[in-house]
Design an enzyme around this catalytic site. Structure first.
Site, PDB file in Angstrom:
ATOM      1  CG  ASP A 120      -1.726  -1.305   1.315  1.00 11.52           C
ATOM      2  OD1 ASP A 120      -2.465  -1.610   0.378  1.00 11.52           O
ATOM      3  OD2 ASP A 120      -1.564  -2.037   2.302  1.00 11.52           O
ATOM      4  CG  HIS A 164      -3.715  -4.989   3.253  1.00  9.54           C
ATOM      5  ND1 HIS A 164      -3.217  -4.129   2.317  1.00  9.54           N
ATOM      6  CD2 HIS A 164      -4.071  -6.105   2.584  1.00  9.54           C
ATOM      7  CE1 HIS A 164      -3.273  -4.704   1.121  1.00  9.54           C
ATOM      8  NE2 HIS A 164      -3.782  -5.911   1.259  1.00  9.54           N
TER       9      HIS A 164
HETATM   10  C1  LMR Z   1      -3.879  -6.432  -2.643  1.00  7.46           C
HETATM   11  O1  LMR Z   1      -3.780  -5.452  -1.897  1.00  7.46           O
HETATM   12  O2  LMR Z   1      -3.516  -6.430  -3.818  1.00  7.46           O
HETATM   13  C2  LMR Z   1      -4.530  -7.662  -2.113  1.00  7.46           C
HETATM   14  O3  LMR Z   1      -4.454  -7.695  -0.729  1.00  7.46           O
HETATM   15  C3  LMR Z   1      -5.911  -7.684  -2.630  1.00  7.46           C
HETATM   16  C4  LMR Z   1      -6.759  -8.756  -2.120  1.00  7.46           C
HETATM   17  O4  LMR Z   1      -7.803  -8.435  -1.553  1.00  7.46           O
HETATM   18  O5  LMR Z   1      -6.416  -9.930  -2.303  1.00  7.46           O
END
Ligand code: LMR
Length: 461
Positions: A273, A301
């Site tokens: 992120d 997250h």
């Molecule tokens: C991401 O941030 O790409 C993954 O965590 C997305 C997910 O929900 O699998």
């Protein structure tokens, strides 16, 4: 107790191979694997002998593997065991794979004399897409450095065992000098033995119609078990990076099930992120992303995560002074980072894998190399003792610095405004609600699951 003869090699050769069919009698072995016994350095260890060795470690039943597999099993001191010795009495390392069973002596080899002591890195979900990028970076020296030999301990599932062998074969064929040992298995109590790093990637994806509470429970059980296994067999100061989603709460479950490991050693991966936020800020400001620093991802997250533009800098100047468009920062930028995973899933048809692996590398390197002066990195860590007033006893992404010894400290000089406080509170509330959903897995009583309606993973948009 079943006894099987052992055929042992001359002392100078490869360690004895073990033809090992989990939970299978020797008579069941596939003839394709019964190599030339006269020359081979093959020893048989019965499944029952393996199981008793295994039970000593974990008291758990070892699941059945669909096909027998050849692996090397190393006796610690190359004991020449007499025929008929009870194999369980031999001190054995967990199984090694193929070429990684060959003996070597780091000190004796010129090239390796200056190398550090080998480290053990365990990876779960090792046959998956993220690992397929990550393992080769780990083996190359890109993560821990060019003088750091490494042993990889790969955890897969019964279903993925063939693929796991395939991964190990590709690692063999890559001839990485620093990669000295590879072992594969499906039992965390074996695979996590002596792990100094545990990169927990494997988790179930949310299936169609599955409630988030269901996902928290299913994956929570995996992380509760892995926490227990780490507690029992890993190095007492193991550093744990939880990647499998929902990673913050999975990390909380894991640490609660591993009371002997310091809680501050557990991380939930939010570095992806942070990297996404840096990229968007660079794009908007028209600079290359190496000019963007001090980016914090606060919180979960999930789509409540808070990419902090208030404290972020471009060319060392606060972002709000460079990007003079507060509305864009609060709305478009924030939303873009929060939902980037979902947009990517729409394009790819699956979750991010390569960029996730890169961000795991970044996250580890942030802990094993000193943080550049004045900068910091984001990682989801246990909140106890945090200086930001965030509720204790959850795993929350916050700004940290490291002097490169694997530890970290919280950054103190961080600015807050009402907007940032409000956003952080939302993510905090979400994590407190998630925590209540998994109380049965953290030893805190009966789970009560009442999640905010819009609680979503980045991929669930
Ligand atoms: C991401 O941030 O790409 C993954 O965590 C997305 C997910 O929900 O699998």
């Amino acid at each position: 107790m079943t006894l099987y003869p052992l055929f042992l090699p001359p002392k100078t050769s490869c360690h004895p191979f073990t033809l090992f069919a989990p939970s299978m009698a020797v008579a069941d072995l596939n003839p394709a694997y019964t190599t030339d016994f006269t020359n081979s350095k093959i020893s048989y260890v019965s499944s029952s002998a393996r199981l008793s060795h295994h039970r000593r470690l974990s008291f758990r039943h070892r699941p059945r593997s669909p096909t027998p597999a050849i692996r090397c099993s190393v006796t610690s001191d190359q004991i020449q065991a007499p025929v008929g010795v009870d194999a369980k009495d031999l001190k054995q390392k967990p199984e090694c794979f193929g070429v990684f069973c060959l003996t070597y002596d780091l000190k004796a080899e010129d090239q390796t004399k200056s190398w550090k002591k080998m480290i053990n890195v365990a990876v779960s979900g090792a046959a998956g897409m993220i690992s397929n990028h990550l393992l080769f970076k780990l083996a190359s020296g890109e993560v821990f450095g060019p003088d750091q030999p490494i042993a990889l301990k790969l955890l897969g599932s019964e279903r993925s065992f063939g693929a796991l062998e395939g991964v190990a074969m590709e690692l063999e064929d890559s001839l990485y000098p620093l990669l000295r040992e590879v072992s594969i298995g499906i039992d965390p109590y074996e695979v996590f033995q002596d792990a100094e790093w545990a990169l927990l990637i494997g988790a179930k994806p949310r299936g169609p119609g599955m409630e988030r509470a269901g996902l928290l429970d299913i994956n929570g059980q995996i992380f509760a078990e892995q926490g227990k296994a780490l507690n029992a067999v890993a190095s007492p100061n193991v550093k744990v990076m939880v990647v499998g989603n929902p990673c913050n709460t999975n990390a909380l479950i894991c640490l609660k099930n591993a009371p002997n490991i310091p809680a501050k050693n557990f991380h939930a991966l939010t570095r992806l992120d942070e990297n996404r936020a840096k990229c968007q800020l660079a794009l908007k400001a028209g600079v290359f992303y190496d000019k963007v620093s001090n980016v914090t991802i606060w919180g979960n997250h999930s789509t409540t995560q808070v990419p902090d533009f208030l404290n972020a800098k471009i060319h060392g100047i606060p972002v709000p002074e460079v990007i003079r468009d507060r509305k864009w920062l609060e709305e478009e930028f924030t939303h873009m980072v929060q939902t980037r995973g979902g947009v990517l899933i729409k394009k790819w048809g699956r979750s991010s894998a390569a960029s996730t692996a890169v961000s795991i590398v970044d996250a580890i390197r942030s802990l094993v190399t000193p943080t550049p002066e004045g900068d910091w990195f984001s990682t989801g860590v246990y909140t106890n003792g945090n200086p930001y007033g965030i509720a204790e006893d959850i795993v929350f992404s916050m700004p940290c610095r490291s002097n490169g010894d694997g530890e970290y400290e919280f950054v103190k000089d961080v600015l807050f405004d009402d907007y940032l406080r409000k956003k952080i509170k939302k993510s905090e509330d979400e994590l407190l609600a998630e925590k209540k959903c998994v109380a049965h897995l953290t030893g805190e009583g009966i789970a009560v699951c009442d999640l905010p309606e819009d609680t979503m993973l980045p991929g669930e948009v």
